[in-house]
Design a protein around this motif. Structure first.
Motif, PDB file in Angstrom:
ATOM      1  N   ALA A  26      18.900 -12.395 -33.021  1.00 19.83           N
ATOM      2  CA  ALA A  26      17.544 -12.882 -33.945  1.00 19.83           C
ATOM      3  C   ALA A  26      18.454 -13.944 -34.801  1.00 19.83           C
ATOM      4  O   ALA A  26      17.672 -14.942 -35.121  1.00 19.83           O
ATOM      5  CB  ALA A  26      17.332 -11.873 -34.474  1.00 19.83           C
ATOM      6  N   TRP A  27      19.638 -13.719 -34.991  1.00 17.85           N
ATOM      7  CA  TRP A  27      20.880 -14.663 -36.202  1.00 17.85           C
ATOM      8  C   TRP A  27      21.201 -15.404 -35.544  1.00 17.85           C
ATOM      9  O   TRP A  27      20.863 -17.346 -35.915  1.00 17.85           O
ATOM     10  CB  TRP A  27      21.484 -14.457 -36.597  1.00 17.85           C
ATOM     11  N   VAL A  28      21.067 -16.004 -34.009  1.00 16.84           N
ATOM     12  CA  VAL A  28      22.047 -16.843 -33.220  1.00 16.84           C
ATOM     13  C   VAL A  28      20.729 -17.951 -33.060  1.00 16.84           C
ATOM     14  O   VAL A  28      20.973 -18.972 -32.510  1.00 16.84           O
ATOM     15  CB  VAL A  28      23.542 -16.803 -32.950  1.00 16.84           C
ATOM     16  N   ILE A  29      19.967 -16.967 -32.497  1.00 16.80           N
ATOM     17  CA  ILE A  29      19.005 -17.665 -31.026  1.00 16.80           C
ATOM     18  C   ILE A  29      17.816 -18.150 -31.596  1.00 16.80           C
ATOM     19  O   ILE A  29      17.805 -18.541 -31.984  1.00 16.80           O
ATOM     20  CB  ILE A  29      18.644 -16.765 -29.997  1.00 16.80           C
ATOM     21  N   LEU A  30      17.378 -16.679 -32.433  1.00 20.27           N
ATOM     22  CA  LEU A  30      15.501 -16.765 -33.394  1.00 20.27           C
ATOM     23  C   LEU A  30      15.478 -17.802 -34.841  1.00 20.27           C
ATOM     24  O   LEU A  30      14.971 -18.777 -34.817  1.00 20.27           O
ATOM     25  CB  LEU A  30      15.162 -15.512 -33.870  1.00 20.27           C
ATOM     26  N   LEU A  31      16.703 -17.809 -35.344  1.00 20.77           N
ATOM     27  CA  LEU A  31      16.858 -18.313 -36.501  1.00 20.77           C
ATOM     28  C   LEU A  31      16.911 -19.875 -37.468  1.00 20.77           C
ATOM     29  O   LEU A  31      16.150 -20.246 -37.300  1.00 20.77           O
ATOM     30  CB  LEU A  31      18.042 -17.353 -37.793  1.00 20.77           C
ATOM     31  N   PRO A  32      17.323 -20.724 -35.965  1.00 21.96           N
ATOM     32  CA  PRO A  32      17.576 -22.049 -35.114  1.00 21.96           C
ATOM     33  C   PRO A  32      16.052 -22.443 -36.080  1.00 21.96           C
ATOM     34  O   PRO A  32      15.720 -23.366 -35.664  1.00 21.96           O
ATOM     35  CB  PRO A  32      18.237 -22.220 -34.252  1.00 21.96           C
ATOM     36  N   PHE A  33      14.320 -21.480 -34.595  1.00 24.22           N
ATOM     37  CA  PHE A  33      14.019 -22.005 -35.089  1.00 24.22           C
ATOM     38  C   PHE A  33      13.001 -21.505 -36.074  1.00 24.22           C
ATOM     39  O   PHE A  33      11.618 -22.061 -35.619  1.00 24.22           O
ATOM     40  CB  PHE A  33      13.248 -21.416 -33.874  1.00 24.22           C
ATOM     41  N   ILE A  34      13.185 -21.054 -37.179  1.00 24.85           N
ATOM     42  CA  ILE A  34      12.252 -20.742 -38.678  1.00 24.85           C
ATOM     43  C   ILE A  34      13.113 -21.380 -39.414  1.00 24.85           C
ATOM     44  O   ILE A  34      13.300 -21.994 -39.723  1.00 24.85           O
ATOM     45  CB  ILE A  34      12.591 -19.026 -38.705  1.00 24.85           C
ATOM     46  N   ASP A  35      11.615 -22.192 -39.896  1.00 24.44           N
ATOM     47  CA  ASP A  35      12.086 -23.063 -41.244  1.00 24.44           C
ATOM     48  C   ASP A  35      12.746 -22.380 -42.289  1.00 24.44           C
ATOM     49  O   ASP A  35      12.929 -21.082 -41.971  1.00 24.44           O
ATOM     50  CB  ASP A  35      10.420 -22.967 -41.980  1.00 24.44           C
ATOM     51  N   LEU A  45      23.297 -14.257 -42.855  1.00 22.89           N
ATOM     52  CA  LEU A  45      24.451 -14.997 -43.309  1.00 22.89           C
ATOM     53  C   LEU A  45      23.870 -16.695 -42.578  1.00 22.89           C
ATOM     54  O   LEU A  45      23.691 -16.930 -42.299  1.00 22.89           O
ATOM     55  CB  LEU A  45      26.042 -14.575 -42.424  1.00 22.89           C
ATOM     56  N   PRO A  46      24.706 -17.377 -43.480  1.00 18.57           N
ATOM     57  CA  PRO A  46      25.131 -18.363 -42.947  1.00 18.57           C
ATOM     58  C   PRO A  46      25.653 -18.388 -41.842  1.00 18.57           C
ATOM     59  O   PRO A  46      26.520 -17.590 -41.089  1.00 18.57           O
ATOM     60  CB  PRO A  46      25.956 -19.560 -44.176  1.00 18.57           C
ATOM     61  N   ARG A  47      24.977 -19.770 -40.870  1.00 17.27           N
ATOM     62  CA  ARG A  47      25.173 -20.054 -39.301  1.00 17.27           C
ATOM     63  C   ARG A  47      26.854 -19.879 -39.432  1.00 17.27           C
ATOM     64  O   ARG A  47      27.390 -20.072 -37.467  1.00 17.27           O
ATOM     65  CB  ARG A  47      24.323 -21.195 -38.969  1.00 17.27           C
ATOM     66  N   ALA A  48      27.594 -20.891 -40.102  1.00 16.58           N
ATOM     67  CA  ALA A  48      29.329 -20.728 -40.144  1.00 16.58           C
ATOM     68  C   ALA A  48      29.358 -19.557 -39.599  1.00 16.58           C
ATOM     69  O   ALA A  48      30.636 -19.727 -38.844  1.00 16.58           O
ATOM     70  CB  ALA A  48      29.806 -21.843 -41.048  1.00 16.58           C
ATOM     71  N   TYR A  49      29.260 -18.568 -40.009  1.00 25.77           N
ATOM     72  CA  TYR A  49      29.447 -17.023 -39.592  1.00 25.77           C
ATOM     73  C   TYR A  49      29.490 -16.436 -37.978  1.00 25.77           C
ATOM     74  O   TYR A  49      29.991 -15.502 -38.275  1.00 25.77           O
ATOM     75  CB  TYR A  49      29.492 -16.146 -40.646  1.00 25.77           C
ATOM     76  N   ALA A  50      28.231 -17.037 -37.572  1.00 24.83           N
ATOM     77  CA  ALA A  50      28.269 -16.441 -36.232  1.00 24.83           C
ATOM     78  C   ALA A  50      29.528 -17.052 -35.282  1.00 24.83           C
ATOM     79  O   ALA A  50      29.230 -15.883 -34.426  1.00 24.83           O
ATOM     80  CB  ALA A  50      27.229 -17.720 -36.347  1.00 24.83           C
ATOM     81  N   VAL A  51      30.047 -18.057 -35.880  1.00 24.57           N
ATOM     82  CA  VAL A  51      31.214 -17.823 -35.145  1.00 24.57           C
ATOM     83  C   VAL A  51      32.203 -17.398 -35.262  1.00 24.57           C
ATOM     84  O   VAL A  51      33.582 -16.577 -34.010  1.00 24.57           O
ATOM     85  CB  VAL A  51      31.450 -19.281 -34.912  1.00 24.57           C
ATOM     86  N   ALA A  52      32.979 -17.562 -36.434  1.00 28.31           N
ATOM     87  CA  ALA A  52      33.901 -17.239 -37.389  1.00 28.31           C
ATOM     88  C   ALA A  52      34.086 -15.598 -37.097  1.00 28.31           C
ATOM     89  O   ALA A  52      35.369 -15.410 -37.121  1.00 28.31           O
ATOM     90  CB  ALA A  52      34.546 -17.364 -38.987  1.00 28.31           C
ATOM     91  N   ILE A  53      32.728 -14.622 -37.175  1.00 26.11           N
ATOM     92  CA  ILE A  53      32.561 -13.279 -36.868  1.00 26.11           C
ATOM     93  C   ILE A  53      33.298 -12.733 -35.926  1.00 26.11           C
ATOM     94  O   ILE A  53      34.189 -11.774 -35.228  1.00 26.11           O
ATOM     95  CB  ILE A  53      31.581 -12.365 -37.836  1.00 26.11           C
ATOM     96  N   PRO A  54      32.636 -13.669 -34.618  1.00 24.83           N
ATOM     97  CA  PRO A  54      32.738 -13.030 -33.561  1.00 24.83           C
ATOM     98  C   PRO A  54      34.346 -13.425 -32.954  1.00 24.83           C
ATOM     99  O   PRO A  54      35.412 -12.349 -31.986  1.00 24.83           O
ATOM    100  CB  PRO A  54      32.220 -13.790 -32.131  1.00 24.83           C
ATOM    101  N   LEU A  55      34.704 -14.249 -33.242  1.00 25.23           N
ATOM    102  CA  LEU A  55      35.821 -14.820 -32.902  1.00 25.23           C
ATOM    103  C   LEU A  55      36.734 -14.114 -34.177  1.00 25.23           C
ATOM    104  O   LEU A  55      37.977 -13.591 -32.843  1.00 25.23           O
ATOM    105  CB  LEU A  55      36.070 -16.446 -33.779  1.00 25.23           C
TER     106      LEU A  55
END
Length: 84
Positions: A26-35, A45-55
């Motif tokens: 939901a965070w990575v795929i759906l949230l960018p399409f919501i206002d 969390l902010p989108r920057a963490y979407a890459v940092a946490i899995p890394l």
């Protein structure tokens, strides 16, 4: 056959994995399409963490696997030296 405790632990791990997968999807795929002003954004969390946490998780996993393999190899070397 697995005991009742093993089954409960396994079910708990599967449930936690499913919750994390759903949240991340939901965070990575759906949230960018919501206002961006929508109230749902405060639950993520902010989108920057979407890459940092899995890394970071992947690097920690590689670290633990490397430490485990190194410790097993060192133990095997000590056993073979004692045998000789």
């Amino acid at each position: 056959m697995a005991t009742g405790t093993d089954q409960v632990v396994g079910l708990g791990l599967v449930a936690i994995s499913l919750i994390i997968f759903t949240y991340y999807t939901a965070w990575v795929i759906l949230l960018p399409f919501i206002d961006s002003q929508h109230v749902i954004h405060k639950y993520f969390l902010p989108r920057a963490y979407a890459v940092a946490i899995p890394l970071a998780a992947g690097l920690l996993l590689l670290l633990f696997v490397g430490v485990f393999i190194t410790s097993v190899m060192l133990k095997n070397q000590k056993v073979t030296k004692k045998a000789q």
